[in-house]
Write a protein that holds these residues in place. Structure first.
Motif, PDB file in Angstrom:
ATOM      1  N   ASP A 184       0.979  -1.086   0.111  1.00 27.80           N
ATOM      2  CA  ASP A 184       0.028   0.047  -0.130  1.00 27.80           C
ATOM      3  C   ASP A 184       0.862   1.245   0.048  1.00 27.80           C
ATOM      4  O   ASP A 184       0.334   2.351  -0.132  1.00 27.80           O
ATOM      5  N   MET A 200       3.128   2.001  -2.099  1.00 25.46           N
ATOM      6  CA  MET A 200       3.667   2.040  -3.649  1.00 25.46           C
ATOM      7  C   MET A 200       5.072   1.517  -3.510  1.00 25.46           C
ATOM      8  O   MET A 200       6.082   2.347  -4.124  1.00 25.46           O
ATOM      9  N   GLN A 211      -5.654  -1.942   0.677  1.00 24.03           N
ATOM     10  CA  GLN A 211      -6.327  -1.132  -0.230  1.00 24.03           C
ATOM     11  C   GLN A 211      -6.817  -1.545  -1.238  1.00 24.03           C
ATOM     12  O   GLN A 211      -6.321  -2.297  -2.280  1.00 24.03           O
ATOM     13  N   VAL A 223      -8.131   2.354  -5.443  1.00 16.88           N
ATOM     14  CA  VAL A 223      -7.250   3.611  -4.718  1.00 16.88           C
ATOM     15  C   VAL A 223      -5.646   3.130  -5.004  1.00 16.88           C
ATOM     16  O   VAL A 223      -5.067   4.059  -5.347  1.00 16.88           O
ATOM     17  N   MET A 224      -5.521   1.869  -4.766  1.00 18.75           N
ATOM     18  CA  MET A 224      -4.262   1.481  -4.712  1.00 18.75           C
ATOM     19  C   MET A 224      -3.555   0.148  -5.609  1.00 18.75           C
ATOM     20  O   MET A 224      -3.120  -0.712  -5.249  1.00 18.75           O
ATOM     21  N   PRO A 244      -0.950   5.580 -12.425  1.00 19.73           N
ATOM     22  CA  PRO A 244      -0.451   7.009 -12.440  1.00 19.73           C
ATOM     23  C   PRO A 244       0.573   7.000 -11.080  1.00 19.73           C
ATOM     24  O   PRO A 244       0.175   7.297 -10.217  1.00 19.73           O
ATOM     25  N   THR A 260      -8.404  11.090  -4.098  1.00 21.99           N
ATOM     26  CA  THR A 260      -7.555   9.882  -4.731  1.00 21.99           C
ATOM     27  C   THR A 260      -7.914   8.625  -3.755  1.00 21.99           C
ATOM     28  O   THR A 260      -7.361   7.621  -4.142  1.00 21.99           O
ATOM     29  N   GLY A 261      -8.535   8.892  -2.568  1.00 23.12           N
ATOM     30  CA  GLY A 261      -8.782   7.703  -1.792  1.00 23.12           C
ATOM     31  C   GLY A 261      -7.603   7.290  -0.803  1.00 23.12           C
ATOM     32  O   GLY A 261      -7.728   6.395  -0.056  1.00 23.12           O
ATOM     33  N   MET A 262      -6.459   8.008  -0.998  1.00 28.71           N
ATOM     34  CA  MET A 262      -5.430   7.435  -0.340  1.00 28.71           C
ATOM     35  C   MET A 262      -5.126   8.441   1.083  1.00 28.71           C
ATOM     36  O   MET A 262      -5.577   9.383   1.103  1.00 28.71           O
ATOM     37  N   ARG A 312       0.679   9.329   1.659  1.00 25.56           N
ATOM     38  CA  ARG A 312       1.087   8.656   0.443  1.00 25.56           C
ATOM     39  C   ARG A 312       1.754   9.878  -0.390  1.00 25.56           C
ATOM     40  O   ARG A 312       2.868   9.862  -1.244  1.00 25.56           O
ATOM     41  N   TYR A 369       5.556  10.326  -4.877  1.00 23.26           N
ATOM     42  CA  TYR A 369       4.049  10.381  -5.437  1.00 23.26           C
ATOM     43  C   TYR A 369       3.564  11.707  -5.322  1.00 23.26           C
ATOM     44  O   TYR A 369       2.685  11.954  -6.398  1.00 23.26           O
ATOM     45  N   GLN A 402       4.395  13.947  -8.238  1.00 23.74           N
ATOM     46  CA  GLN A 402       3.824  13.142  -9.477  1.00 23.74           C
ATOM     47  C   GLN A 402       2.312  13.941  -9.510  1.00 23.74           C
ATOM     48  O   GLN A 402       1.926  14.290 -10.407  1.00 23.74           O
ATOM     49  N   ASN A 413       0.989  16.547 -12.283  1.00 25.85           N
ATOM     50  CA  ASN A 413      -0.049  16.325 -13.250  1.00 25.85           C
ATOM     51  C   ASN A 413      -1.466  17.007 -12.922  1.00 25.85           C
ATOM     52  O   ASN A 413      -2.336  16.473 -13.262  1.00 25.85           O
ATOM     53  N   TRP A 433      -5.357  13.494 -10.360  1.00 19.49           N
ATOM     54  CA  TRP A 433      -5.668  12.223 -10.442  1.00 19.49           C
ATOM     55  C   TRP A 433      -6.600  11.972  -9.331  1.00 19.49           C
ATOM     56  O   TRP A 433      -6.994  12.195  -8.297  1.00 19.49           O
TER      57      TRP A 433
END
Ligand SMILES: [Cu+2]
Lengths: 164, 457
Positions: A35, A37, A63, A67-68, A139, B44-46, B50, B63, B66, B70, B74
């Motif tokens: 999770d 990344m 997740q 989402v992930m 992404p 993002t749901g994160m 993150r 991240y 990024q 962008n 996102w």
């Protein structure tokens, strides 16, 4: 051709081929994604005698894919950024992979936490002297989720994983 | 924060006067706070961690860079609410009382304050367009103003062997659009007391926030090379009034001020580094009755390093050197500067260790050196200089506790708290160690202890 002739031909062919090339050697490779990344290794090693690879991607996080989500995409090293960008444009419906893109040697679909996916591919497309990289094409993930796929010079059936 | 800093700076640079009050944070605090916005997190749901180191902004992870690159676009959660609220405040104690209270309604020392409350409109507008817009109520100045603004459009492109992200940013603070935390707008220590004295001098690029509007275009090549160029224009007094500011905040920019940025970044699995350069070239007309202008040429060099292995330990370091060449024809003509040629150099470095994205300890250092200029840096209690030198040097020590912002945090992502203890020490302040201001004050008497809380909802 009669049945007898056919059997004889196969036997001859098998005898003529050097050992190790006659049958497909499928090498298993496993990689984990989390999770945060991250892949659990920046380098995957492939034995020189592997004719086929069975790669398993296991998402050890919690997740969901929306989402992930992670995938595993194999390309030549120089293709990571352009293919990742093409994947951005391809969108989630295509697993963030440009469809029919010849630069993609192998790829898994996206998986969410707790899920596992597997892809089988032939090593025939891998040339010695070329360097290959794997990455996740969700992404922004390829910045940290990327690594090298190396083909061991020494023959050895087992594909090894090099820990971080 | 940036607004406060710019006001302080322009009062000085436009009129050529030293500020009556060196209100505001320690030198490095030009960095405005914000981010780790729950609105981005729901989009993002994160969890916040993150995109932000230690689960709380503004320092960005690879991240997070990024995501910003962008266009904040996102993520497509249908439940995303693009609004967030931020509150900052704390208790400020300087080693010795200030000669006068630092602001109305406050004492000359040991002040509890609600420094700022901000409302953010931040999130995706369309698949390639996003915004980060902040409106702030300053509890010490008791007024509402616009704050940082960054609206951006970005799109990925593939050109042969190159993966590009190209975009444009419309923003009101040079470097607020930047991706790294070495540049002024989002630099360490991210939060500072609004009631502590700060050095008189600062490079122009750190002080233009909210007084300008600019557009820049950028490209990131293969996640490696970042190039950006654009320009900023000053705002009219009328415009400034409409956003809660006034003529004192007018940057008096003459024409367009070009801005540029280049950075080379390396992102490994756990090591992330960048080296870069940034700059701004601005002509100011502080006195409309004088034909001449004051020109400022700011050149910055910066580097960052982040170490984020899978475990609990994280490291982040930033360093930036900003050199400013000034050609003060206008100020010289009006007597506000002793000389035409003038320069200022500013070095700023910080190192943060974080444990379990919850505890952090940081150390920072800064060193400002510049040409002596008795008119520009005149003696004045607290804020002045006895010898006309802008030289200031010191350090920042900080510990913080950030309980939320992780995947398993309570009420994620809506409750985010950061509490900390910050100590800013000065070895030199406005050119001196003892009696630096000509009124008997020593640099060490400005050493500041700031116990703070920082809330984002
Ligand atoms: Cu991924």
């Amino acid at each position: 051709m009669t049945r007898r002739h056919a059997l004889a031909a196969i036997a001859l062919l098998a005898a003529a081929l050097p050992a190790g090339m006659a049958r497909a050697t499928t090498c298993p490779l496993t990689i984990e994604a989390n999770d945060l990344m991250q892949f659990n290794t920046p380098r995957l090693m492939l034995g020189a005698d592997c004719s086929e690879v069975e790669l398993t991607l296991h998402h050890v996080g919690k997740q969901p894919a929306a989402v992930m989500g992670h995938n595993w995409v194999l390309v030549r090293s120089g293709d990571v950024a352009p293919v990742a960008n093409a994947g951005l444009r391809a969108g989630r419906a295509q697993n963030f992979q440009p469809s029919g893109d010849a630069r993609i040697i192998a790829a898994t679909p996206l998986v969410g936490g707790g899920e596992t996916t597997t892809v089988r591919f032939s090593t025939a497309a891998l040339k010695s002297g070329e360097s290959y990289a794997f990455f996740c094409s969700t992404p922004g993930h390829s910045v940290t989720m990327r690594g090298a796929l190396a083909i061991s010079a020494a023959a050895g059936q087992l594909a090894a994983q090099v820990p971080r | 924060m940036a607004t406060r800093f710019s006001r302080r700076f322009f009062r000085r640079s436009t009129g050529g006067l030293l500020p009556r009050l060196a209100l505001g944070l320690a030198l490095l605090g030009a960095g405005a706070p914000a981010m780790a916005l729950p609105s981005f997190a729901t989009q993002t749901g994160m969890p916040c961690d993150r995109c932000h180191t230690i689960g709380f902004g503004p320092a960005l992870t690879p991240y997070g860079r990024q995501f910003k690159l962008n266009g904040y676009a996102w993520g497509d959660s249908p439940t995303a609410v693009p609004v967030a609220v931020m509150v900052q405040g704390g208790f400020t104690r300087t080693a010795a009382d200030q000669p006068e209270p630092p602001a109305e309604h406050y004492s000359s020392n040991e002040n509890a304050s609600l420094d700022q409350t901000s409302l953010f409109l931040a999130g995706r507008i369309s698949s390639h367009l996003g915004a980060f817009a902040q409106v702030t109520y300053s509890g010490t100045e008791r007024k509402v103003t616009w704050d940082n603004l960054d609206v951006r459009y970005a799109t990925p492109l593939s050109l042969g062997n190159y993966g590009l992200v190209v975009g444009v940013s419309l923003n009101n603070n040079p470097t607020v659009q930047d991706l790294w935390n070495s540049t002024p707008a989002w630099g360490f220590p991210y939060i500072s007391s609004a009631l502590a004295p700060g050095p008189a001098a600062a490079p122009l690029i750190t002080g233009l926030g909210q007084s300008v509007l600019g557009a820049t275009a950028y490209v990131m090549v293969n996640d490696r090379l970042y190039l950006e160029a654009g320009g900023y224009r000053g705002l009219s007094n009328r415009w400034l009034r409409n956003v809660g500011l006034d003529a004192d905040n007018n940057a008096n920019l003459d024409g367009v001020a070009p801005y540029w940025r280049a950075a080379w970044q390396f992102d490994g699995a756990v090591h992330h580094a960048s080296v870069g350069t940034f700059g701004l070239s601005a002509d100011l007309r502080p006195d409309p009755t004088v034909a001449a202008t004051d020109s400022y040429r700011d050149l910055g060099l910066d580097a960052t390093y982040q170490y984020a292995p899978p475990g609990a330990h994280q490291l982040a370091a930033n360093v930036a050197l900003t050199h400013e060449r000034r050609h003060l024809d206008s100020s010289f003509a009006t007597g506000a500067s002793d000389t035409v040629g003038n320069q200022l150099s500013f070095v700023n470095a910080d190192l943060t260790y974080a444990y379990a994205r919850t505890w952090s300890a940081a150390i920072g250092g800064f060193d400002m050196r510049g040409s002596s200029n008795g008119a520009l840096y005149a003696p004045a209690p607290l804020s002045g200089s006895a010898n006309g030198s802008p030289d200031s040097r010191g350090y920042t020590l900080q510990v913080e506790y950030i309980p939320f912002g992780k995947a398993d945090s309570f009420a994620r992502p809506w409750i985010n708290v950061r509490v900390g203890l910050q100590y800013v020490g000065y070895q030199k302040f406005n050119g001196g160690t003892t009696n630096y201001d000509g009124y008997g004050r020593n640099a060490g008497q400005n050493d500041t202890l700031f116990a703070y809380f920082w809330l984002i909802l």
